[in-house]
Design an enzyme around this catalytic site. Structure first.
Site, PDB file in Angstrom:
ATOM      1  N   SER A 139       0.831  -1.216   0.000  1.00 42.25           N
ATOM      2  CA  SER A 139       0.000   0.000   0.000  1.00 42.25           C
ATOM      3  C   SER A 139       0.856   1.252   0.000  1.00 42.25           C
ATOM      4  CB  SER A 139      -0.874   0.055   1.259  1.00 42.25           C
ATOM      5  OG  SER A 139      -1.762  -1.006   1.287  1.00 42.25           O
ATOM      6  N   HIS A 154      -3.673   0.710  -4.642  1.00 43.12           N
ATOM      7  CA  HIS A 154      -3.146  -0.453  -5.362  1.00 43.12           C
ATOM      8  C   HIS A 154      -3.600  -0.372  -6.822  1.00 43.12           C
ATOM      9  CE1 HIS A 154      -1.687  -3.108  -2.046  1.00 43.12           C
ATOM     10  NE2 HIS A 154      -2.373  -2.229  -1.355  1.00 43.12           N
ATOM     11  N   HIS A 162      -5.276  -9.092  -1.756  1.00 42.51           N
ATOM     12  CA  HIS A 162      -5.407  -9.420  -0.334  1.00 42.51           C
ATOM     13  C   HIS A 162      -6.518 -10.447  -0.099  1.00 42.51           C
ATOM     14  CE1 HIS A 162      -3.572  -5.384  -0.397  1.00 42.51           C
ATOM     15  NE2 HIS A 162      -2.983  -5.739   0.727  1.00 42.51           N
ATOM     16  N   TYR A 196      -8.525 -10.396   2.340  1.00 41.36           N
ATOM     17  CA  TYR A 196      -9.747  -9.716   2.825  1.00 41.36           C
ATOM     18  C   TYR A 196     -10.629  -9.191   1.682  1.00 41.36           C
ATOM     19  CZ  TYR A 196      -7.035  -5.353   2.287  1.00 41.36           C
ATOM     20  OH  TYR A 196      -6.272  -4.331   1.799  1.00 41.36           O
ATOM     21  N   GLU A 197     -10.077  -9.169   0.465  1.00 42.35           N
ATOM     22  CA  GLU A 197     -10.903  -8.751  -0.675  1.00 42.35           C
ATOM     23  C   GLU A 197     -11.899  -9.840  -1.062  1.00 42.35           C
ATOM     24  OE1 GLU A 197      -8.557  -6.477  -3.861  1.00 42.35           O
ATOM     25  OE2 GLU A 197      -6.965  -7.249  -2.578  1.00 42.35           O
ATOM     26  N   ALA A 218       2.980  -2.128   3.947  1.00 44.39           N
ATOM     27  CA  ALA A 218       2.778  -1.144   5.000  1.00 44.39           C
ATOM     28  C   ALA A 218       2.309  -1.951   6.215  1.00 44.39           C
ATOM     29  CB  ALA A 218       1.720  -0.144   4.585  1.00 44.39           C
ATOM     30  N   MET A 248      -1.686  -7.108   6.926  1.00 41.16           N
ATOM     31  CA  MET A 248      -2.736  -7.960   6.351  1.00 41.16           C
ATOM     32  C   MET A 248      -2.287  -8.646   5.063  1.00 41.16           C
ATOM     33  SD  MET A 248      -5.844  -5.265   6.874  1.00 41.16           S
ATOM     34  CE  MET A 248      -5.993  -4.308   8.396  1.00 41.16           C
ATOM     35  N   SER A 249      -0.986  -8.867   4.925  1.00 45.39           N
ATOM     36  CA  SER A 249      -0.516  -9.450   3.662  1.00 45.39           C
ATOM     37  C   SER A 249       0.741 -10.269   3.874  1.00 45.39           C
ATOM     38  CB  SER A 249      -0.230  -8.319   2.663  1.00 45.39           C
ATOM     39  OG  SER A 249       0.873  -7.553   3.103  1.00 45.39           O
ATOM     40  N   ASN A 308       2.130   3.300  10.731  1.00 48.18           N
ATOM     41  CA  ASN A 308       1.405   3.825  11.898  1.00 48.18           C
ATOM     42  C   ASN A 308       1.797   2.966  13.082  1.00 48.18           C
ATOM     43  OD1 ASN A 308      -0.377   1.790  10.250  1.00 48.18           O
ATOM     44  ND2 ASN A 308      -1.034   1.576  12.371  1.00 48.18           N
ATOM     45  N   HIS A 354      -6.782   4.209   6.850  1.00 51.95           N
ATOM     46  CA  HIS A 354      -5.992   3.907   5.657  1.00 51.95           C
ATOM     47  C   HIS A 354      -5.283   5.160   5.115  1.00 51.95           C
ATOM     48  CE1 HIS A 354      -4.731   1.421   2.337  1.00 51.95           C
ATOM     49  NE2 HIS A 354      -5.317   2.189   1.441  1.00 51.95           N
TER      50      HIS A 354
END
Ligand code: HPA
Length: 272
Positions: free
Chosen positions: A29, A60, A82, A84-85, A112, A210-211, A234, A246
């Protein structure tokens, strides 16, 4: 995993490119800007490639970019897929299979991530030394195709030790302070709770995202050497008294992009 699907995507791509890529880059990201550094570009949008998944997240782009960095032939995934998609793990990691099919032997994964280690600061870059798969699943579940890799994959050194040394030396040369640590992967898409982050810290995580880990599992299955770099975009939930979003992730990755770019370019130069 169906080898024919991989070969179909592979031959479609091979017809469009002149050089065999040596290094595959997966850009996280906000980090897709690295493709601007690629010379002699050939861009292939995901949606045109047979069997290829398409990326739906903001930040992306969704294309493969082929070309050279410092004369080294690379392929970059601008926009990753991802879990989560809603794609299954096989689809999420399909691009890694295709990179292997194209002749890539080193995979550089970037992302990220939220800082779990309280000595980190947003904007830090972190060399991934190891990971914790906290997604509760694996892209290697299902019948194993022995042509693609072993049933039981060794994960003692998921992130190649020599490549980590290369990254450390590159960081020194371009004057980038490189943190090191363990990346823990969750599915997302909600960010974690403060209690989860305290647990992850106790478990030995330095960063959360998340990846990446599913891609690394497939890369190791395919016998690719892996290097991983996180941009701490963050501090993870509960560390600072502020909500996560995000936009902050993208803002931070853009703030450190020149450091990120010079580090990755120097790494590629050294690997060439
Ligand atoms: N948690 C999970 N994934 C992330 C974060 C985070 O804090 N920041 C960027 N990706």
């Amino acid at each position: 995993m169906n080898k024919e699907m991989i070969e179909k995507a592979g031959s479609f791509i091979k017809e469009k490119i002149k050089h065999k890529p040596k290094i595959g880059l997966i850009l996280g990201s906000g980090l897709g800007i690295l493709v601007d550094e690629i010379e002699n570009q050939v861009k292939i949008p995901y949606h045109t490639i047979p069997e290829f998944p398409t990326s739906t997240v903001e930040g992306h782009e969704g294309q493969l970019v082929f070309g050279d960095i410092h004369g080294v032939s690379v392929v970059a995934m601008q926009g990753r897929i991802h879990f989560y998609e809603g794609y299954d793990m096989e689809k999420v990691t399909f691009p890694v299979r295709v990179m292997k099919e194209l002749g890539v032997d080193i995979l550089v994964v970037t992302n990220a991530a939220g800082g779990v280690n309280t000595s980190f600061e947003p904007g830090d870059l972190m060399l991934i030394t190891d990971h914790i798969n906290f997604t509760g699943t694996s892209p290697l579940i299902g019948p194993n195709n022995p042509e693609l890799g072993l049933r039981f994959v060794d994960m003692s050194h998921p992130y190649d030790r020599e490549l980590r040394d290369v990254a450390r030396n590159a960081a020194k040369e371009v004057n980038v302070n490189l943190q090191e640590g363990v990346y823990l992967a969750v599915t997302g898409p909600s960010y974690e709770t403060p209690a989860e982050i305290r647990m992850f810290r106790t478990l030995g995580a330095d960063a959360v995202g998340m990846s990446t880990v599913s891609e690394v599992m497939v890369a190791r299955h395919a016998d690719l050497r892996v290097l991983g770099i996180s941009c701490i975009s963050n501090m993870a939930a509960g560390i600072l008294d502020q909500p996560l979003n995000h936009e902050e992730v993208i803002e931070t990755t853009q703030r450190v992009r020149s450091q990120f770019l010079s580090l990755v370019k120097e790494i590629v130069r050294k690997l060439g």
